[in-house]
Design a protein around this motif. Structure first.
Motif, PDB file in Angstrom:
ATOM      1  N   ILE A  33      17.516  40.696  28.254  1.00  0.00           N
ATOM      2  CA  ILE A  33      16.789  41.266  29.395  1.00  0.00           C
ATOM      3  C   ILE A  33      17.361  40.741  30.702  1.00  0.00           C
ATOM      4  O   ILE A  33      17.586  41.507  31.642  1.00  0.00           O
ATOM      5  N   ILE A  34      17.628  39.426  30.766  1.00  0.00           N
ATOM      6  CA  ILE A  34      18.097  38.862  32.038  1.00  0.00           C
ATOM      7  C   ILE A  34      19.445  39.458  32.406  1.00  0.00           C
ATOM      8  O   ILE A  34      19.657  39.918  33.525  1.00  0.00           O
ATOM      9  N   VAL A  59       5.747  30.267  24.188  1.00  0.00           N
ATOM     10  CA  VAL A  59       6.964  30.620  23.469  1.00  0.00           C
ATOM     11  C   VAL A  59       8.019  29.573  23.766  1.00  0.00           C
ATOM     12  O   VAL A  59       7.950  28.878  24.776  1.00  0.00           O
ATOM     13  N   ASN A  60       9.010  29.472  22.881  1.00  0.00           N
ATOM     14  CA  ASN A  60      10.013  28.439  23.090  1.00  0.00           C
ATOM     15  C   ASN A  60      11.084  28.865  24.086  1.00  0.00           C
ATOM     16  O   ASN A  60      12.076  28.193  24.257  1.00  0.00           O
ATOM     17  N   ILE A  61      10.898  30.002  24.750  1.00  0.00           N
ATOM     18  CA  ILE A  61      11.846  30.412  25.787  1.00  0.00           C
ATOM     19  C   ILE A  61      11.111  30.606  27.103  1.00  0.00           C
ATOM     20  O   ILE A  61      11.547  31.350  27.959  1.00  0.00           O
ATOM     21  N   LEU A  94      12.741  31.121  30.479  1.00  0.00           N
ATOM     22  CA  LEU A  94      13.629  32.285  30.511  1.00  0.00           C
ATOM     23  C   LEU A  94      12.828  33.569  30.663  1.00  0.00           C
ATOM     24  O   LEU A  94      13.298  34.533  31.258  1.00  0.00           O
ATOM     25  N   TRP A  95      11.618  33.589  30.110  1.00  0.00           N
ATOM     26  CA  TRP A  95      10.735  34.743  30.276  1.00  0.00           C
ATOM     27  C   TRP A  95      10.437  34.942  31.769  1.00  0.00           C
ATOM     28  O   TRP A  95      10.563  36.052  32.304  1.00  0.00           O
ATOM     29  N   PHE A 138      12.167  33.930  34.230  1.00  0.00           N
ATOM     30  CA  PHE A 138      13.410  34.315  34.885  1.00  0.00           C
ATOM     31  C   PHE A 138      13.715  35.792  34.646  1.00  0.00           C
ATOM     32  O   PHE A 138      14.104  36.516  35.565  1.00  0.00           O
ATOM     33  N   GLY A 139      13.501  36.241  33.401  1.00  0.00           N
ATOM     34  CA  GLY A 139      13.769  37.645  33.083  1.00  0.00           C
ATOM     35  C   GLY A 139      12.851  38.579  33.840  1.00  0.00           C
ATOM     36  O   GLY A 139      13.301  39.590  34.402  1.00  0.00           O
ATOM     37  N   SER A 174      13.814  38.852  37.394  1.00  0.00           N
ATOM     38  CA  SER A 174      14.987  39.696  37.625  1.00  0.00           C
ATOM     39  C   SER A 174      14.641  41.168  37.456  1.00  0.00           C
ATOM     40  O   SER A 174      15.346  42.028  37.986  1.00  0.00           O
ATOM     41  N   LEU A 175      13.552  41.483  36.745  1.00  0.00           N
ATOM     42  CA  LEU A 175      13.148  42.890  36.633  1.00  0.00           C
ATOM     43  C   LEU A 175      12.350  43.342  37.849  1.00  0.00           C
ATOM     44  O   LEU A 175      12.189  44.534  38.079  1.00  0.00           O
ATOM     45  N   VAL A 203      12.922  43.634  40.774  1.00  0.00           N
ATOM     46  CA  VAL A 203      13.594  44.435  41.784  1.00  0.00           C
ATOM     47  C   VAL A 203      13.547  45.931  41.464  1.00  0.00           C
ATOM     48  O   VAL A 203      13.686  46.761  42.349  1.00  0.00           O
ATOM     49  N   TYR A 204      13.281  46.279  40.193  1.00  0.00           N
ATOM     50  CA  TYR A 204      13.297  47.707  39.838  1.00  0.00           C
ATOM     51  C   TYR A 204      12.245  48.498  40.605  1.00  0.00           C
ATOM     52  O   TYR A 204      12.495  49.624  41.022  1.00  0.00           O
ATOM     53  N   ILE A 247      19.604  39.639  43.311  1.00  0.00           N
ATOM     54  CA  ILE A 247      20.652  39.226  42.381  1.00  0.00           C
ATOM     55  C   ILE A 247      21.343  37.977  42.895  1.00  0.00           C
ATOM     56  O   ILE A 247      21.625  37.046  42.138  1.00  0.00           O
ATOM     57  N   GLU A 299      19.036  34.849  42.490  1.00  0.00           N
ATOM     58  CA  GLU A 299      18.731  34.480  41.107  1.00  0.00           C
ATOM     59  C   GLU A 299      19.700  33.439  40.579  1.00  0.00           C
ATOM     60  O   GLU A 299      19.319  32.571  39.794  1.00  0.00           O
ATOM     61  N   LEU A 345      13.059  24.771  26.642  1.00  0.00           N
ATOM     62  CA  LEU A 345      12.822  25.875  27.558  1.00  0.00           C
ATOM     63  C   LEU A 345      11.339  26.179  27.691  1.00  0.00           C
ATOM     64  O   LEU A 345      10.953  26.975  28.535  1.00  0.00           O
TER      65      LEU A 345
END
Lengths: 171, 374
Positions: free
Chosen positions: A58-59, B118-120, B123-124, B126-127, B130-131, B133-134, B160, B163, B180
């Motif tokens: 996703i990133i 969650v173990n990420i 990153l969630w 961060f993801g 980054s979305l 901007v849509y 971008i 980030e 994480l």
């Protein structure tokens, strides 16, 4: 709910949105369908218990690369830059090539009969980020480092290409 | 099975509460933004609706819903509607992994005050950032207006660019924690070992990037009214505009909560052991939730304070700061942090690295930067 029914639903959604990428008339719609396809693929990663891959997918793809795609397409004048429609011979040749490729891939997958992992040795946590990191930095260290060098070279190359030469017009 | 449904219900109720808190804080941020602006400019601010004007957000909401909802001709209708929806969606999704508190027991059900562990986790966040901007990009393009498009494109390139520095600042935190998961990051900071003491430079980079990601002044170039009328929301009216503005305030609150989680110990507060001993861990957990929200609100105040203090950047300055200022700085930060962890003295090395950087900047400034003689 059965996990396989989720899988079927997700796969159907993935294929549908991937087809819409090709069939959509408006390039912006194509890009958005492609983003949606990436989300569906991330869903598949979650089903495989590989959350790290899901987040990175996703990133990197949905969050960075597709934004740049959208960025570039939005800059184009879509009315003036319509691609001229192809002749029917080109269309026919394209469908034949793509169709035969599809048949070959399906035949290959069916013939190979990939073995299912045995339940005794299967580790459900293989896709977790800790195990992935351990694997990358021990067993696959050399390929990993080589790929980073490749990325680095590509990055330097991109900067070189994008750089303004001395005396060039400043927009 | 019964246990599972109990935990499910508890989590669902908790997520509902988090949504309500987030939306309530976002609504009242609009009021406090105007009050703080008024205070800084020596005015009174909104004081008509209710005592001290505290019903102003309700009045604003009613006004937003009552206004004519206008969709411009030649715009792409569905994407025009999708833009604000996506903005709200991505703004609200981030709070799923923020740990609001430790384990509590309510009505016989024990659960974490966190949406999902969650173990990420990071990153969630961060993801989803980054979305974010849509929504702006799609709304700006679908308006079929050159100014909207310019605003949208500015937003995309700005997000971008910042980030990258943000991710590098997070890497330094991850070196400390080795995980994480946001829960593990907070647990590593309990009893006053907050990351801000080890990572002053990283925090500085992160908060600057948070300003840029939320499109707040001094980085609100996408909605720069002197150049672009209203930026990406020029063509929007009624509650669609309201959603865009609302998403910005939600983002502010959530980024405050994330900063508190990463750098200020999350739900840690002085005297947590005393409260646990006196009133039990459930009360301590809820006090921790209050502490986290309080920290986030302090960040919301800083966002507003900066907005009414600093002028807007120029666009090339913004890009220059992001690419040639913050990214090298955060790389330096990662190297210093890694070195500190390697020799086992992260605190000393972190402070020494920060001091060395300041000295280096002063020396560079004295030696190489030509001063203008006034």
């Amino acid at each position: 709910m059965e996990i396989s029914s989720i899988w079927y639903f997700l796969s159907g959604l993935t294929l549908l949105s991937a087809l819409m990428v090709v069939f959509a008339r408006n390039p912006i719609h194509s890009v958005l369908y492609l983003v949606f396809t990436f989300f569906c693929i991330s869903g598949h990663y979650v089903l495989l218990n590989a959350q790290f891959l899901m987040a990175v997918n996703i990133i990197v793809y949905a969050g960075a690369i597709m934004v740049l795609f959208l960025f570039v397409i939005m800059m184009l004048d879509l009315k003036r830059n319509q691609p001229e429609s192809k002749s029917s011979l080109t269309k026919l040749a394209g469908s034949v090539v793509a169709g035969s490729l599809l048949v070959i891939i399906i035949a290959l997958v069916r013939q190979n009969n990939l073995p299912a992992p045995s339940e005794g040795t299967f580790v459900a946590k293989t896709g977790m980020v800790e195990n992935l990191g351990q694997l990358l930095y021990t067993e696959y260290l050399l390929p990993f480092e080589l790929i980073s060098i490749l990325f680095f070279v590509a990055m330097v190359g991109a900067v070189m290409l994008g750089k303004r030469e001395a005396g060039e017009r400043n927009f | 099975m019964n246990l599972l449904t109990d935990i499910f219900l508890a989590k669902a109720a908790f997520i509902g509460v988090v949504f309500a808190i987030t939306l309530g804080i976002a609504a009242y941020s609009t009021y406090f933004e105007r009050k703080i602006a008024a205070f800084m400019q020596d005015r009174i601010g909104p004081d008509r609706a209710g005592p001290f004007g505290i019903l102003q957000p309700l009045a604003d909401a009613v006004k937003m819903f009552m206004k004519e909802d206008f969709i411009p001709a030649n715009s792409n209708k569905w994407l025009f509607i999708a833009g604000p929806c996506l903005s709200m969606l991505t703004a609200l999704m981030t709070s799923a992994v923020v740990p609001f508190g430790d384990t509590v027991t309510v009505g016989g059900v024990t659960f974490d005050l966190q949406g999902i562990d969650v173990n990420i986790g990071i990153l969630w966040v961060f993801g989803i950032v980054s979305l974010g901007v849509y929504g702006i990009l799609i709304g700006g393009w679908a308006s079929n207006n050159k100014y909207s498009l310019l605003g949208a494109i500015r937003a995309a390139s700005q997000n971008i660019s910042y980030e990258l520095a943000m991710g590098l600042a997070i890497i330094a935190i991850l070196l400390f924690t080795g995980s994480l998961s946001t829960k593990a990051i907070v647990e590593g900071q309990q009893n006053g070992h907050w990351n801000i003491f080890y990572q002053p430079l990283g925090f500085l980079i992160f908060i600057i990037c948070a300003f840029a990601e939320c499109n707040r002044t001094p980085f609100d170039l996408p909605e720069c009214e002197t150049e672009l009328i209203g930026g990406y929301h020029t063509e929007y009216s009624s509650m669609k505009l309201g959603f865009y503005l609302f998403a910005e305030y939600i983002n502010m609150f959530i980024s405050g909560a994330v900063m508190a989680t990463l750098y200020f110990g999350g739900y840690d507060y002085p005297g947590v052991d005393f409260v646990t001993a006196q009133f039990g861990s459930t009360v301590a957990g809820f006090v921790g939730m209050g502490a986290l929200i309080g920290k986030a609100l302090i960040f919301v105040f800083i966002f507003m304070w900066v907005r009414w203090t600093l002028p807007r950047f120029r666009y090339d300055q913004l890009m220059g700061l992001g690419w040639s200022g913050l990214i090298p700085l955060s790389m330096y930060n990662v190297v210093v942090t890694a070195f500190g962890i390697l020799i086992g003295k992260p605190f000393t090395v972190g402070i020494a690295g920060f001091a060395l950087l300041l000295v280096g900047l002063v020396v560079y400034d004295q030696l190489f930067v030509k001063k203008k003689i006034a």
